[in-house]
Design an enzyme around this catalytic site. Structure first.
Site, PDB file in Angstrom:
ATOM      1  N   ARG A   1       0.815  -1.219   0.000  1.00  0.00           N
ATOM      2  CA  ARG A   1       0.000   0.000   0.000  1.00  0.00           C
ATOM      3  C   ARG A   1       0.844   1.262   0.000  1.00  0.00           C
ATOM      4  O   ARG A   1       0.427   2.292  -0.498  1.00  0.00           O
ATOM      5  CB  ARG A   1      -0.917   0.004   1.226  1.00  0.00           C
TER       6      ARG A   1
ATOM      7  N   SER B   1      -7.103  -3.062   8.509  1.00  0.00           N
ATOM      8  CA  SER B   1      -8.137  -3.686   9.338  1.00  0.00           C
ATOM      9  C   SER B   1      -8.305  -2.926  10.654  1.00  0.00           C
ATOM     10  O   SER B   1      -9.428  -2.752  11.131  1.00  0.00           O
ATOM     11  CB  SER B   1      -7.791  -5.151   9.593  1.00  0.00           C
TER      12      SER B   1
END
Ligand code: COA
Length: 159
Positions: A90, A128
């Site tokens: 990412r 998350s």
């Protein structure tokens, strides 16, 4: 047969994970989605709940196998003759971290390659933990998790 593996804690699965799953399964015959049992972070969801969310979000995919694994990822890869480990990248921090992990995994399982898939920019900020924090305050997480996962998060934080 080319076998890939996408490991993670999936606590919970996000749209960022799903995007990596879609792309990784397109470059192998079978993609094993492997949820780790022994994670250092204390999970919000039990392993059964994490598997249920993955299963529910991947029903239309025909070349995947959803499993749990315990211990070293490299050992599991050797046991299952895995050709490559797929990791999503990412940002710069992911590169630094995953680079070190991939070198260690290569030492432990030289036959297994690690491949890095760049996250789509719209997913590059998702994690998350962030999803759980926003959900815990009742924030809208529609754009970052599958609908089923959203429902499970709402149930978890309202109980
Ligand atoms: N989209 C959205 N979020 C992503 C993402 C993506 N494409 N890729 C990673 N993330 C998030 C994850 O949700 C996770 O978020 P969190 O920290 O808020 O929970 C975070 O980025 C880290 O992801 P990842 O690096 O994949 O770690 P993980 O905790 O999900 O899984 C294992 C790590 C299980 C793969 C790893 O610890 C492992 O292999 N363990 C087995 C033991 C072992 O072999 N150890 C030696 C390794 S050298």
């Amino acid at each position: 047969m080319r076998i890939g593996i996408y490991p993670g804690s999936f606590d919970p699965l996000t749209l960022g994970h799903l995007d990596i799953i879609e792309r990784a399964r397109n470059i192998c015959d079978k993609l094993i989605i492997a949820a780790a049992l022994n994670i250092s972070k204390k999970p919000l969801f039990s392993i059964e709940e994490r598997l249920e969310m993955i299963r529910h979000s991947c029903t239309s995919m025909n070349n995947i196998e959803i499993v749990t694994f315990n211990g070293l990822l490299a050992d599991f890869c050797k046991e299952r003759n895995v050709n490559f480990i797929a990791k999503g990248i990412r940002n710069r921090m992911d590169i630094d971290y995953e680079y070190a992990v991939s070198i260690m995994n290569r030492k432990l399982a030289p036959e297994t390659e690690t491949i890095f898939l760049l996250s789509r920019s719209e997913h590059s900020f998702i994690s998350s933990s962030m999803v759980k924090e926003v959900a815990s305050y009742g924030g809208d997480i529609t754009s970052v998790v599958p609908q089923f996962v959203k429902q499970k998060l709402i149930e978890k934080f309202s109980s």
